[in-house]
Design an enzyme around this catalytic site. Structure first.
Site, mmCIF file in Angstrom:
data_model
loop_
_atom_site.group_PDB
_atom_site.id
_atom_site.type_symbol
_atom_site.label_atom_id
_atom_site.label_comp_id
_atom_site.label_asym_id
_atom_site.label_seq_id
_atom_site.Cartn_x
_atom_site.Cartn_y
_atom_site.Cartn_z
ATOM 1 N N LYS A 128 0.866 -1.190 0.000
ATOM 2 C CA LYS A 128 0.000 0.000 0.000
ATOM 3 C C LYS A 128 0.892 1.225 0.000
ATOM 4 O O LYS A 128 1.956 1.211 0.640
ATOM 5 C CB LYS A 128 -0.902 0.011 1.244
ATOM 6 C CG LYS A 128 -1.697 1.306 1.397
ATOM 7 C CD LYS A 128 -2.738 1.229 2.495
ATOM 8 C CE LYS A 128 -2.267 1.659 3.861
ATOM 9 N NZ LYS A 128 -1.755 3.029 3.962
ATOM 10 N N GLU A 197 -9.442 7.538 3.898
ATOM 11 C CA GLU A 197 -9.327 7.827 5.336
ATOM 12 C C GLU A 197 -9.854 9.232 5.637
ATOM 13 O O GLU A 197 -9.455 10.218 4.992
ATOM 14 C CB GLU A 197 -7.854 7.700 5.781
ATOM 15 C CG GLU A 197 -7.683 7.996 7.277
ATOM 16 C CD GLU A 197 -6.362 7.552 7.865
ATOM 17 O OE1 GLU A 197 -5.575 6.893 7.171
ATOM 18 O OE2 GLU A 197 -6.117 7.891 9.049
HETATM 19 O O1 KIV Z 1 -0.905 2.518 8.739
HETATM 20 C C1 KIV Z 1 -2.093 2.175 8.872
HETATM 21 O O2 KIV Z 1 -2.481 1.479 9.812
HETATM 22 C C2 KIV Z 1 -3.035 2.617 7.845
HETATM 23 C C3 KIV Z 1 -4.492 2.398 8.097
HETATM 24 C C4 KIV Z 1 -5.002 3.440 9.006
HETATM 25 C C5 KIV Z 1 -5.268 2.339 6.833
HETATM 26 O O3 KIV Z 1 -2.643 3.160 6.860
#
Ligand code: KIV
Length: 303
Positions: A128, A197
């Site tokens: 991600k 978010e």
């Molecule tokens: O780092 C994380 O836990 C996240 C979530 C809040 C989606 O990016």
């Protein structure tokens, strides 16, 4: 004969792993997708046993497990260790490694190299990364290397200073449209899913309707295709101030504190350990040991 290897090579789905393509099917069926963060092997195992579809090794680890004030200090080496642990615990859920600040901002090559490390060295199924704009070409490069990418827009904690702090995004028509444009561009760049978010619920709903890839919301209302919460927030393990979108499902911190206090009291009062927690030895061996230890008799094992 099975054509699926028992010990899969990196980027080869392990037996029993949720197929990535199933996520789009879940969106089509209006079946909510469950994502939770985890940072170690027991966390991965418990998330798997609880039926989570996606486990995110979030860079939130910088705050939740490493004690930093923000997510920015998380390093590649730290995230690799945590991701490796989670992939050892989680079998069915797709494990997504969060690319830490500095691991993808500099160049497409850097982003690709670091994404490959997550897959090869830590067994991640996907990565991600936060942002759109210049990050679109990072997404294209990583996807071109055969690694699935989840996008993340709205409140992107790695750039919270630029966003004016940890606050909701897309609250004017203009900013909401910019978010929609970013979401479309990330889908076009090849993202398989998108985290939204701290975005107003109607904006998240519109984005979710416009995209064919699933959206995963955190503080983005109930119309996203899935929801994510941070492990420590969900379980009541985080002592700092939490965002309004956090729902606490347990108070494990209190349970742990209580257990530790009982242990400490038991040690101080000599209630622990009890006989069942200790090992014995044959009486004659003990007698030999005692005499030898006191120097009253040498230990002679020769027959
Ligand atoms: O780092 C994380 O836990 C996240 C979530 C809040 C989606 O990016």
């Amino acid at each position: 004969m099975s054509i699926r290897p028992q010990k899969p090579a990196p980027a080869t789905p392990a037996p029993g792993k949720l197929p990535l393509t199933e996520l789009t099917e879940m969106k089509r069926r209006h079946q909510p997708i469950v994502m939770v963060t985890a940072y170690d092997a027991p966390g991965g195992r418990l998330a798997d046993q609880a039926g989570a579809d996606l486990v995110l090794v979030g860079d939130s680890a910088a705050m939740t497990v490493l004690g930093h004030e923000s997510t920015v200090p998380a390093t590649m080496e730290e995230m690799l260790i945590l991701t490796r642990a989670v992939t050892r615990g989680a079998s069915r859920p797709l494990v997504i490694a969060d690319m830490p600040f500095g691991s993808f901002q500099v160049s497409d090559e850097d982003a690709m190299r670091n994404a490959i490390r997550f897959v090869k060295e830590a067994g991640a199924d996907a990565v991600k990364l936060e942002g759109a704009g210049v990050m679109l070409s990072r997404v294209r490069s990583i996807v071109a290397a055969g690694i699935p990418v989840m996008g993340h827009i709205g409140l992107t904690p790695q750039s919270a200073t630029m966003l004016g702090g940890f606050k909701a995004q897309g609250r004017s028509a203009e900013k909401a449209l910019a978010l929609l444009a970013d979401a479309r561009a990330l889908e076009a760049a090849g993202c398989f899913s998108l985290v939204l978010e701290a975005v107003p619920a109607p904006v998240a709903r519109r984005i979710s309707q416009e995209l064919s890839i699933p959206t995963i919301g955190i503080g983005a209302g109930g119309d996203c295709d899935g929801q994510v919460l941070v492990w420590h927030d969900l379980l009541g393990l985080y002592e700092g101030r939490t965002a309004r979108f956090v729902k606490r499902y347990a108070d494990i911190g209190e349970t742990i504190r209580g257990a530790l206090e009982t242990f400490a009291a038991d040690v101080r009062e000599r209630r622990f350990p009890e006989a069942e927690h200790t090992y014995s030895m044959p009486d004659e061996e003990l007698a030999l040991f005692e005499r030898a230890a006191l120097g009253t008799e040498a230990l002679d094992r020769r027959e």
